[in-house]
Write an enzyme that holds these catalytic residues in place. Structure first.
Site, PDB file in Angstrom:
ATOM      1  N   CYS A 123     -43.746 -34.111  15.743  1.00 43.69           N
ATOM      2  CA  CYS A 123     -42.623 -33.283  15.253  1.00 43.69           C
ATOM      3  C   CYS A 123     -41.281 -33.973  15.450  1.00 43.69           C
ATOM      4  O   CYS A 123     -40.266 -33.324  15.742  1.00 43.69           O
ATOM      5  CB  CYS A 123     -42.607 -31.910  15.923  1.00 43.69           C
ATOM      6  N   LYS A 158     -45.916 -24.592  28.086  1.00 40.56           N
ATOM      7  CA  LYS A 158     -45.893 -25.977  28.564  1.00 40.56           C
ATOM      8  C   LYS A 158     -45.768 -26.043  30.087  1.00 40.56           C
ATOM      9  O   LYS A 158     -45.658 -27.115  30.664  1.00 40.56           O
ATOM     10  CB  LYS A 158     -44.746 -26.743  27.900  1.00 40.56           C
ATOM     11  N   HIS A 179     -36.863 -32.879  18.611  1.00 44.68           N
ATOM     12  CA  HIS A 179     -38.045 -32.237  18.036  1.00 44.68           C
ATOM     13  C   HIS A 179     -37.579 -31.459  16.801  1.00 44.68           C
ATOM     14  O   HIS A 179     -36.448 -30.963  16.773  1.00 44.68           O
ATOM     15  CB  HIS A 179     -38.605 -31.276  19.093  1.00 44.68           C
ATOM     16  N   ASP A 227     -32.431 -28.310  24.880  1.00 42.51           N
ATOM     17  CA  ASP A 227     -33.842 -28.006  24.636  1.00 42.51           C
ATOM     18  C   ASP A 227     -34.625 -28.483  25.862  1.00 42.51           C
ATOM     19  O   ASP A 227     -34.817 -29.684  26.056  1.00 42.51           O
ATOM     20  CB  ASP A 227     -34.281 -28.737  23.360  1.00 42.51           C
ATOM     21  N   GLN A 243     -39.693 -29.784  27.543  1.00 41.92           N
ATOM     22  CA  GLN A 243     -40.489 -30.735  28.330  1.00 41.92           C
ATOM     23  C   GLN A 243     -39.978 -30.864  29.766  1.00 41.92           C
ATOM     24  O   GLN A 243     -40.488 -31.689  30.523  1.00 41.92           O
ATOM     25  CB  GLN A 243     -40.477 -32.124  27.671  1.00 41.92           C
TER      26      GLN A 243
HETATM   27  N1  PLP Z   1     -38.759 -29.147  21.876  1.00 37.49           N
HETATM   28  C1  PLP Z   1     -39.550 -30.073  22.409  1.00 37.49           C
HETATM   29  C2  PLP Z   1     -38.943 -31.258  23.086  1.00 37.49           C
HETATM   30  C3  PLP Z   1     -40.934 -29.913  22.369  1.00 37.49           C
HETATM   31  O1  PLP Z   1     -41.723 -30.838  22.917  1.00 37.49           O
HETATM   32  C4  PLP Z   1     -41.472 -28.776  21.724  1.00 37.49           C
HETATM   33  C5  PLP Z   1     -42.925 -28.608  21.599  1.00 37.49           C
HETATM   34  O2  PLP Z   1     -43.673 -29.546  21.615  1.00 37.49           O
HETATM   35  C6  PLP Z   1     -40.595 -27.835  21.185  1.00 37.49           C
HETATM   36  C7  PLP Z   1     -39.240 -28.056  21.278  1.00 37.49           C
HETATM   37  C8  PLP Z   1     -41.094 -26.590  20.524  1.00 37.49           C
HETATM   38  O3  PLP Z   1     -41.712 -25.767  21.440  1.00 37.49           O
HETATM   39  P1  PLP Z   1     -42.506 -24.463  20.995  1.00 37.49           P
HETATM   40  O4  PLP Z   1     -43.455 -24.904  19.909  1.00 37.49           O
HETATM   41  O5  PLP Z   1     -43.204 -24.005  22.217  1.00 37.49           O
HETATM   42  O6  PLP Z   1     -41.498 -23.493  20.482  1.00 37.49           O
END
Ligand code: PLP
Length: 407
Positions: A365, A225, A122, A199, A202
């Site tokens: 993203c 999430k 992401h 990270d 998900q």
């Molecule tokens: N990493 C992954 C795999 C994500 O799906 C997301 C959000 O969709 C993020 C990071 C970023 O999360 P946040 O916008 O809650 O900081």
């Protein structure tokens, strides 16, 4: 399939019509819905306990502080950390990555070093590393993604043989659904003294997560999430690694002493939590963890697996549908990303919206990943434990209508 449909009664938002149709919410990978228990915890906090934390000596502040710090313990136990001293509250995954990519990276990266990430990150686990390597003169390298949506582990081995200081990798891909072998990746990195960042945006709240079993140094996730409010998340930092890190933001509550010339700083997570935190968000996060633990992470994971397999089998039978990510049968996150030959993803998602179906369309993203798969974007249906097979059937029906409309 473990029947969790009775839990839908806990989610007020799900019981509404959109465009004259019952809402089908298949966008939980972007943000999950919140059960009544979490919403009520926020109201209760503001009606009974609201006061700043760590500062007052009065009843409300003491109560607020105790509740706030209890959630730190809950988070630690929820993700298998050794101690609540390893949990830093953040605004979410993005802030967790940025904290490490600023503090840790500024201290430890130098010209000639390498940072390895993967081709399925992401942007929030990519751009901060671009910035960090640009600042330090280090080099950013990528583990390639294979056609089946998995990581090229042979290439990873080769990359890790270089002068790598840190590897950052997504646990479950938000664009492909791929579940990465994070435990194996961390073991390989650890054997070479490489720091590891996972990270978990998900993964937490969707599958059981244990940071000590994974063996990572850092693990970041977002509350929104996993049934908690927006604006709150956490960063796990292994105690030995956290102890070496300088502060990031300066301000109230992160200091021991301040003179006009210099300051000394608290140890532990307080050093990284300057200013008044999102207290209500933390309370909501605690309520979400309580809720998810009552449902059971194993049951949530099993439900996700079965519903996703059910959806994938029906989706691949649709004419002109191209599925991205691992093939059916491979364990993956609760989402399906696809393109339709006859319709642009934005047109398809707008069509779905006219039928009350909430899908996500676009690059999610992950622009480099879209380029890798030669897709300008995909449509994504993502599921949580409150979704049902009947809703998947409704999605398939709507997609069939869309194919007839656009062909
Ligand atoms: N990493 C992954 C795999 C994500 O799906 C997301 C959000 O969709 C993020 C990071 C970023 O999360 P946040 O916008 O809650 O900081």
């Amino acid at each position: 399939m473990s029947d969790l449909s009775h839990l839908r009664a806990d989610f007020p938002i799900l019981h509404q019509q959109v465009a004259g149709h019952p809402l089908v919410y298949f966008d939980s990978a972007a943000s999950s819905q919140k059960p009544r228990q979490v919403i009520d915890s926020l109201v209760h906090y503001y009606e009974h306990d609201n006061a700043n934390v760590h500062r007052g000596l009065h009843e409300l502040s003491n109560r607020s502080t105790t509740n706030f710090e209890n959630v730190r313990k809950k988070v630690a136990s929820f993700i298998g950390a050794a101690s609540d001293e390893e949990i830093i509250f953040t605004r979410g995954t993005t802030e967790g990555v940025n904290l490490v990519a600023n503090v840790w990276a500024n201290q430890f990266l130098k010209p000639g070093d390498e940072v390895v990430i993967t081709g399925m990150e992401h942007h929030s686990n990519l751009v901060p590393w671009q910035l960090a390597t640009q600042r330090s003169g280090a080099t950013l390298k990528y583990v390639p993604v294979l056609d089946d949506g998995t990581l090229d582990m042979a290439a990873l081995d080769e990359l890790l043989a270089g002068p790598v200081k840190l590897i950052a990798c997504v646990h479950i891909s938000n664009s492909l659904g791929t579940k990465n072998p994070v435990q194996e990746i961390c073991a390989k990195a650890k054997a070479r003294g490489i720091t590891t960042f996972i990270d978990g945006a998900q993964a937490v709240g969707h599958v059981p997560v244990n940071v000590r079993e994974i063996g990572c140094d850092f693990y970041a996730f977002s509350g929104h999430k996993m049934c908690a409010p927006t604006g709150i998340g956490a960063l796990y930092a292994r105690a030995e690694v956290m102890d070496q890190m300088q502060p990031w933001h300066g301000g109230g509550e992160m200091i021991e002493t301040v003179t006009m010339e210099r300051s000394t700083y608290k140890s532990g997570p307080a050093r990284f939590e300057a200013g008044t935190p999102d207290i209500a968000g933390v309370i909501g996060l605690g309520a979400a963890i309580d809720y998810l633990e009552r449902v059971g992470l194993e049951a949530i994971q099993e439900h996700g697996r079965e519903l996703t397999t059910y959806a994938l089998e029906k989706l691949v039978a649709l004419p002109g549908l191209r599925l991205l990510g691992p093939p059916i049968g491979v364990d993956r996150g609760s989402l399906a990303a696809f393109t339709l030959a006859c319709a642009h993803t934005h047109d398809l998602v707008e069509f779905a919206n006219t039928q009350g179906l909430a899908l996500r369309g676009g690059h999610h993203c992950t622009q480099p990943l879209m380029k890798r798969f030669k897709a300008p974007g995909t449509s994504r249906a993502s599921f949580y434990f409150y979704n049902t097979k009947a809703e998947v059937d409704r999605m398939i029906d709507i997609l069939q209508q869309a194919i007839a409309f656009f062909s």
